[in-house]
Design an enzyme around this catalytic site. Structure first.
Site, PDB file in Angstrom:
ATOM      1  N   GLU A 233       0.803  -1.235   0.000  1.00  0.00           N
ATOM      2  CA  GLU A 233       0.000   0.000   0.000  1.00  0.00           C
ATOM      3  C   GLU A 233       0.830   1.276   0.000  1.00  0.00           C
ATOM      4  OE1 GLU A 233      -2.719  -0.548   3.277  1.00  0.00           O
ATOM      5  OE2 GLU A 233      -3.499  -2.409   2.436  1.00  0.00           O
ATOM      6  N   HIS A 317     -10.600  -6.031  -2.121  1.00  0.00           N
ATOM      7  CA  HIS A 317     -11.632  -5.619  -1.171  1.00  0.00           C
ATOM      8  C   HIS A 317     -12.664  -4.848  -1.994  1.00  0.00           C
ATOM      9  CE1 HIS A 317      -9.423  -6.901   2.346  1.00  0.00           C
ATOM     10  NE2 HIS A 317      -8.366  -6.189   1.975  1.00  0.00           N
ATOM     11  N   GLU A 348      -6.592 -10.547  -0.957  1.00  0.00           N
ATOM     12  CA  GLU A 348      -7.346 -10.270   0.282  1.00  0.00           C
ATOM     13  C   GLU A 348      -8.839 -10.143  -0.009  1.00  0.00           C
ATOM     14  OE1 GLU A 348      -5.778  -6.937   2.492  1.00  0.00           O
ATOM     15  OE2 GLU A 348      -3.703  -7.510   2.141  1.00  0.00           O
ATOM     16  N   ASP A 350     -12.734  -9.860  -0.280  1.00  0.00           N
ATOM     17  CA  ASP A 350     -14.039  -9.896   0.386  1.00  0.00           C
ATOM     18  C   ASP A 350     -14.931  -8.899  -0.334  1.00  0.00           C
ATOM     19  OD1 ASP A 350     -13.053  -7.447   1.435  1.00  0.00           O
ATOM     20  OD2 ASP A 350     -12.632  -8.321   3.394  1.00  0.00           O
TER      21      ASP A 350
END
Ligand code: 9MR
Length: 433
Positions: A233, A317, A348, A350
């Site tokens: 990030e 995400h 990651e 979701d």
């Protein structure tokens, strides 16, 4: 490091294939991942990263592959997908496609029996491993583990030069006893830093701290972990949805070293382990948006300078506080990174249903189409979900996720650890349906 004309043209072309309207997240403000940052001003941030890096051997390869033979051993049980593909599908030849299993009783079996295999992962928390159902589902369905918090800088090096391995070792040992591979997460990140690291200043101090941290952490796990999120990030935009004014994120690392902290981190990691897979990982770069374009140029520059980077993790995400991305958009985006000669992975995933910004039907379509976009590409090495069951999702308590105490309903299992329809749609995509 801004998008060049070629990228803009390419993006425009890819958008004719399919761009999602990622602007409807609308949650760009409070509480997103951008909420914390480093100390001090951004005055150190003007240095450029041109040249100046050693041409170490990284095995990132060129983008001219494309012989496209998929020779994976479909019967392996540990599912190390990294050994089984060849061509990048780049400019040279035909594009390889992963072949699904004929039958499978779990996500991990579907991944292991695919040709070439693909790793199916989950973020695992130390707390979760105290629950029998959690452990059972995690091990039955996944063969790849990312520690949700236990391998971050504040957990591993709470005091300068003093390391604390217990919680991370527990997760790694549990994973290995269930034939699961582990990805180290994460070596250099602006967030979840101990106070002492956040108050370092000056290039020498910061560089020494990065070196000591990477050497000790990679050294400790050397025989057990061969894949690392080296930098996490490093880029921000005005909104956490990846839109508006993409730029390097102020942090203790960037403020002291400028953007060369990325090259430095990868070079130190490569010195530490010549054979490890070294990845960059970020959120809201899933869609074809400002941030994804910027990160593409940044990574392309690193590859061209010979920085030892092996792949890029697309966190995936989806929904507030982050971007939305349809399957076609994700496919086009993963393809351009893979064509740099890199691994790509969903790292990651979701899909947040809070405040109904993503409807139930959209969630199912996203789960299927995004997993399919990765699955069909042999260069896509892994799909990791960010948790096991809805009740434990990080989104539930994250203000930018707009859950207000409700469940984000974002994962594949409900609170009784039963499979949801999201599970079925993911399984369909892994089976080529
Ligand atoms: O899931 C993690 C949550 O428990 C922590 O509170 C949070 C703190 O930043 O980090 C979460 O994991 C993040 C991951 O390490 C990096 N990408 C974004 C993830 C969700 O915020």
């Amino acid at each position: 490091m801004r998008s060049g004309p070629f990228t803009l043209l390419l993006s425009a072309f890819l958008c004719t294939i399919g761009c999602s309207d990622d602007g409807d997240g609308g949650a760009g403000g409070a509480g997103g991942q951008g909420a914390t940052s480093g100390t001090g001003g951004a005055t150190g941030g003007t240095s450029t990263s041109a040249g100046g890096t050693s041409a170490s051997t990284s095995g990132t390869g060129s983008a001219t592959g494309g012989t496209s033979t998929s020779t994976g051993d479909a019967s392996t049980s540990t599912g190390d997908a990294s050994t089984s593909t060849s061509g990048t599908g780049g400019s040279g030849g035909g594009m390889a496609v992963r072949t699904p299993a004929a039958s499978a009783n779990s996500l991990r079996e579907a991944g292991e029996k695919a040709n070439p295999p693909i790793l199916i992962g989950a973020a695992i928390s130390g707390g979760g491993l105290n629950n029998g159902d959690y452990k059972r589902v995690a091990a039955a369905e996944h063969n790849y583990v990312t520690a949700e918090n236990e391998m971050k800088w504040d957990a591993l090096e709470p005091n300068p030069g003093q390391f604390s391995w217990g919680s991370a070792d527990n997760i790694v040992n549990w994973a290995r006893s269930n034939n699961m591979k582990v990805k180290g997460h994460t070596l250099v990140w602006h967030n979840q830093l101990p106070g002492w690291a956040n108050s370092l200043s000056g290039a020498t101090q910061v560089e020494q701290a990065i070196r000591r941290h990477i050497e000790n952490v990679m050294g400790h796990f050397k025989d057990r972990i061969d894949t690392w999120d080296v930098v996490n990030e490093a880029v921000i935009t005005d909104s956490d949805t990846g839109v508006g004014n993409p730029r390097m994120r102020p942090s203790v690392f960037f403020n002291a070293l400028g953007d060369r902290f990325l090259d430095l981190a990868f070079e130190i990691a490569r010195e530490q382990d010549p054979n490890a897979k070294l990845y960059y990982n970020d959120y809201s770069i899933d869609a074809l948006n400002d941030k994804a374009d910027y990160v593409y140029e940044m990574i392309k520059g690193m590859v061209e300078r010979g920085v030892p980077i092996d792949g890029v993790g697309f966190q995936m995400h989806i929904g507030p506080p982050n971007n939305e991305a349809g399957g076609a958009d994700v496919a086009a985006n993963l393809r351009r990174f893979a064509d740099l000669g890199l691994d790509v992975l969903i790292s990651e995933m979701d899909i947040n249903r809070c405040s109904n910004q993503v409807t139930a039907e959209e969630q199912l379509t996203y789960y299927h189409d995004i997993v399919e976009a990765c699955f069909v590409m042999p260069e896509c090495k892994a799909i990791t979900f960010w948790g096991i069951n809805d009740g434990r999702s990080w989104l539930n308590g994250w203000s930018g996720a707009l859950c207000n105490g409700q469940s984000s309903q974002s994962l594949l299992f409900n609170d009784q650890y039963q499979k949801k329809e999201t599970y079925n749609r993911v399984m369909d995509a892994l089976m080529g349906r």
